[in-house]
Design an enzyme around this catalytic site. Structure first.
Site, PDB file in Angstrom:
ATOM      1  N   GLU A 159      -1.693  -1.060  13.476  1.00  0.00           N
ATOM      2  CA  GLU A 159      -2.974  -0.892  12.793  1.00  0.00           C
ATOM      3  C   GLU A 159      -4.111  -1.447  13.653  1.00  0.00           C
ATOM      4  O   GLU A 159      -5.190  -0.891  13.723  1.00  0.00           O
ATOM      5  CB  GLU A 159      -2.926  -1.623  11.448  1.00  0.00           C
ATOM      6  CG  GLU A 159      -4.179  -1.504  10.617  1.00  0.00           C
ATOM      7  CD  GLU A 159      -3.992  -2.102   9.227  1.00  0.00           C
ATOM      8  OE1 GLU A 159      -3.100  -2.959   9.067  1.00  0.00           O
ATOM      9  OE2 GLU A 159      -4.732  -1.710   8.307  1.00  0.00           O
ATOM     10  N   GLU A 212       0.865  -1.191   0.000  1.00  0.00           N
ATOM     11  CA  GLU A 212       0.000   0.000   0.000  1.00  0.00           C
ATOM     12  C   GLU A 212       0.903   1.243   0.000  1.00  0.00           C
ATOM     13  O   GLU A 212       1.176   1.812  -1.022  1.00  0.00           O
ATOM     14  CB  GLU A 212      -0.914   0.009   1.229  1.00  0.00           C
ATOM     15  CG  GLU A 212      -1.828  -1.201   1.296  1.00  0.00           C
ATOM     16  CD  GLU A 212      -3.189  -0.886   1.883  1.00  0.00           C
ATOM     17  OE1 GLU A 212      -3.704   0.212   1.682  1.00  0.00           O
ATOM     18  OE2 GLU A 212      -3.748  -1.788   2.551  1.00  0.00           O
TER      19      GLU A 212
HETATM   20  C1  BGC Z   1      -5.370   1.108   4.799  1.00  0.00           C
HETATM   21  C2  BGC Z   1      -6.051   2.002   5.773  1.00  0.00           C
HETATM   22  C3  BGC Z   1      -7.071   2.732   4.970  1.00  0.00           C
HETATM   23  C4  BGC Z   1      -8.065   1.695   4.563  1.00  0.00           C
HETATM   24  C5  BGC Z   1      -9.319   2.169   3.930  1.00  0.00           C
HETATM   25  C6  BGC Z   1      -6.372   0.095   4.369  1.00  0.00           C
HETATM   26  O1  BGC Z   1      -5.905  -0.892   3.587  1.00  0.00           O
HETATM   27  O2  BGC Z   1      -4.196   0.575   5.271  1.00  0.00           O
HETATM   28  O3  BGC Z   1      -5.324   2.620   6.684  1.00  0.00           O
HETATM   29  O4  BGC Z   1      -7.597   3.858   5.489  1.00  0.00           O
HETATM   30  O5  BGC Z   1      -7.487   0.689   3.813  1.00  0.00           O
HETATM   31  O6  BGC Z   1     -10.266   1.723   4.684  1.00  0.00           O
END
Ligand code: BGC
Length: 757
Positions: A638, A378
């Site tokens: 997270e 990401e």
């Molecule tokens: C990210 C989050 C992001 C989310 C959207 C994830 O995969 O790591 O932090 O805001 O997707 O819901």
């Protein structure tokens, strides 16, 4: 000097005596020089080099005495420029990441000290973000288009001689290119280098037809190497792996020094945590390989990846010639080089570790763009994460410049409808927007204005803010309510149904609450800028009325929180009382996700529940801010239970150990716990409200905040039967203690209250 020697020399110097390299500085008159570059040509390679990173070269003589010289440069990809064997500047991963279809930053460096009579300027270009397959889990036509883009270079070297003459060398077909030793480099997958490769097959560069209208002067902070960390230990794991532990999760790369034979192979990958057996683990990087491979040349050599980065605490050596010793390795920390402005410390060691983790979360994720995480496939500028954390970020570091640049990208990528993408730069242009994510368009500029006090950010963003609200209005089915649309909801809420990432708070309620908040911010901003925003003021009233009519009762913690925070409940004290009761009946634990967590402590302490807020902050069991600390976290996770009590992990699918969002608790520590508050009518801390909420369990808490008006210093200490407060304020302050308020002028003060109050 031969090119191969240059390459080696530059690498060795760079990694062994990082601060002693005669680095070229950013140039003072950069804006004028920037204008000039638009006249010159883009160049590229004359054939496709696939994965291999090209190196472009220009040799030239400067036979007279040089008065000054500057290099104006940018690239399609990330570049590393070396002049006569020395790196040009200290900007890592230049030119940074912007909405490349619209904006590409140009850097200007003073290279006077690097010039000699005979000169060689070399520029290696990696895929960077420009040609990276971002994001990792989606395949789309847009992604294929980006990956297939050509690499490109545009540059102009201007030399002023002492005799009054001048010379300009710009990118053209007099430049040559060859394959560099960097055989592969990409954001997610890492870097592969063959140090034996001596670029030799120099060919004329080709002119590239690419827009120059996208070129803009450097806007963001420079990305720099800011710290070197030695290994804590080298571990032999139960699986027989050799793993280097740096003791701290960082973003950057690992440098190594080795004496080897030509052809010896070094390879390693990166991880954030060890598994419950003490073995290397990085399944949570998903498809991001995060791998480095290096084929040695003969002799002593020092190297680190130069065109990519990793998020890691652990490095697993897959191949290494000889015995690996700690002195062979260094972790180099890389991020946008922002000035530190906020400091927190307390009498609670675990809380102090939490503060440290939050700071490292910001350092690890403010790499030109505010990213969700620095390791898996990401590393994107998720808008929701940015709005959640912006307030904390603006206290810990000076992020005015950083956010103004990112918000310009947000506006540039805003769709014709006014919709704001899930990520900025918007590499998912067809993904639907969501409430609390797109609202970054209004919340971030407003916070930057509140913290720093300059209207510039609001002037720049007002149109974008207004367009976001107009977009919501255009898709509402019932006036004043945002319903029937995709949303992330209370993302990662702990009251989620099994198998879902979304908490159980009603999505329409959250969306309508943010619709109200964003509209309110447009009204406030418009009024500050002297605009007629009466239509938005009426819209705000309409949304509040519709909210109260449609959601007469609130169910979850997050629903209560947003109703209070955004001024939507007719009786905030009663709603806060209900929230406190709910938290108690939930066992004094959070059930909130991305939406509720940043605000829950604020609404509690504002309505008389500071003790309960502290209960949540100091909770050591899951779910709570200190639980990851008890598990050895060095950054913010997270998930509260990224590592569970039994040592098992959350699903590898979504388990980052460097995700700053829940670090947003720090703004509550500054404002409510330490008491450094401002009111909206005095943005930028031009006046201070000092209203701390001490708690005996900590013993003491100090907070320092460097504002545009000077440094505010605060400390409260529980001493016997009273509390001592120290306040040093550079501006007039309203001191609120023991339910009493009094105004003081700037200066240093000590106050006391009884502990039992
Ligand atoms: C990210 C989050 C992001 C989310 C959207 C994830 O995969 O790591 O932090 O805001 O997707 O819901």
């Amino acid at each position: 000097m031969e090119m191969a020697q240059h390459f080696v020399l530059a690498c060795q110097i760079m990694t062994t005596v990082i601060d002693m390299v005669p680095k070229a500085k950013r140039c003072q008159n950069g804006d004028d020089l920037f204008m000039e570059i638009k006249r010159y040509s883009w160049i590229t390679t004359s054939r496709n080099t696939d994965d291999v990173c090209p190196i472009f070269r220009r040799t030239f003589s400067a036979g007279k005495t040089v008065l000054s010289a500057s290099l104006t440069i940018t690239a399609l990809g990330v570049y590393r420029a070396v002049l006569n064997g020395s790196p040009v500047g200290d900007f890592v991963l230049a030119p940074g990441w912007t909405s490349y279809d619209n904006r590409l930053q140009v850097q200007v460096y003073d290279v006077t000290s690097l010039l000699t009579d005979e000169n060689e300027l070399c520029v290696t270009i990696g895929r960077g973000w420009f040609r990276s397959p971002l994001p990792g889990w989606i395949n789309s036509k847009d992604k294929q288009r980006r990956v297939a883009q050509p690499c490109g270079l545009i540059a102009c070297l201007k030399i002023q001689y002492e005799d009054g003459t001048a010379e300009t060398l710009s990118t053209d077909t007099d430049w040559t290119w060859a394959e560099s030793p960097v055989r592969f480099s990409e954001i997610y997958d890492g870097e592969r280098v063959d140090a034996r490769v001596i670029p030799d097959d120099w060919q004329s560069a080709a002119i590239l037809d690419w827009s120059r209208d996208i070129l803009i002067p450097q806007e963001g902070e420079t990305i720099r190497e800011t710290e070197c960390i030695a290994p804590k230990e080298i571990i032999r794991t139960p699986a027989g792996e050799t793993v280097i532990d740096f003791g701290q999760e960082v973003t950057g790369y690992m440098a190594f020094s080795v004496t080897a034979k030509a052809g010896d192979r070094i390879s390693f990958d990166h991880g954030e945590v060890l598994d419950s057996f003490g073995c290397f683990y990085n399944e949570n990087y998903r498809s991001a390989r995060s791998m480095v491979e290096y084929i040695c040349r003969d002799g002593q050599q020092t190297w680190h990846p130069q065109l990519t980065f990793f998020g890691f605490r652990y490095v697993r050596l897959l191949s290494w010639p000889g015995e690996a010793r700690p002195e062979n390795f260094t972790a180099i920390v890389v991020h946008s080089d922002m000035q530190r402005t906020g400091w927190l410390a307390s009498g609670n060691t675990e809380l102090n570790q939490l503060f440290s983790n939050i700071v490292w979360g910001q350092r690890g994720n403010f790499l030109d763009v505010p990213t969700d995480c620095p390791q898996r496939d990401e590393r994107l500028g998720w808008t929701g994460d940015a709005q959640v954390f912006v307030r904390t970020a603006s206290y810990l570091y000076d992020v005015e410049r950083f956010f103004r640049k990112w918000l310009h990208d947000l506006a540039a990528d805003q769709r014709n409808t006014g919709e704001v993408g899930q990520v900025i730069p918007d590499v998912m242009p067809t993904a639907e927007c969501s409430a609390a994510w797109g609202d970054a368009a209004t919340i971030c500029p407003w916070q930057i204005y509140q913290t720093y006090g300059s209207l510039k950010v609001l002037e720049d963003q007002f149109d974008s803010m207004r367009r976001w609200v107009d977009f919501i209005s255009s898709v509402t089915k019932t006036p004043g309510l945002w319903t029937e649309h995709f949303h992330f909801g209370d993302w990662l809420g702990l009251d989620a149904k099994p198998g879902s990432y979304k908490g159980s708070s009603r999505e329409d309620l959250i969306a309508t609450a943010f619709y109200a908040y964003s509209t309110d911010l447009v009204v406030k901003t418009g009024r500050l800028l002297g605009m007629d925003v009466s239509a938005y003021a009426a819209l705000h009233d309409e949304i509040v009325t519709a909210f109260r009519r449609t959601f007469p009762s609130l169910v979850t913690q997050t629903e209560h929180v947003v109703a209070i925070q955004f001024g939507l409940t007719p009786d905030p004290q009663k709603t806060a009382d209900d929230l406190a009761a709910l938290i108690r009946s939930d066992g004094i634990q959070l059930k909130t996700g991305f939406v509720g967590t940043p605000y829950i402590l604020h609404v509690l302490s504002r309505y008389g529940y500071a003790g309960l807020a502290w209960d949540l902050v100091l909770r050591r069991e899951y779910p709570g801010w200190l639980y990851p600390v008890t598990k050895g976290a060095t950054t913010i996770w997270e998930h509260w239970d990224g590592i569970r009590e039994d040592g098992s992990f959350w699903s590898a699918d979504m388990n980052s150990f460097n995700h700053y969002s829940y670090g947003a608790v720090a703004d509550w520590i500054f404002e409510q716990a330490a008491g450094i508050q401002h009111d909206e009518s005095h943005p930028g801390f031009s006046e201070l409200i000092y209203a701390p909420h001490p708690d005996i369990r900590l013993g003491w808490l100090s907070a320092d905040l460097l504002t545009r008006h000077g440094k505010i210093r605060t400390k409260w200490t529980c001493q016997g039967d009273h509390i001592r407060y120290e306040l040093s304020t550079p501006v007039p302050a309203l001191v609120c203690l023991n339910g009493e308020t009094r105004r003081v002028e700037k200066g240093d003060y000590v106050f006391f209250t009884s502990l039992n109050h």
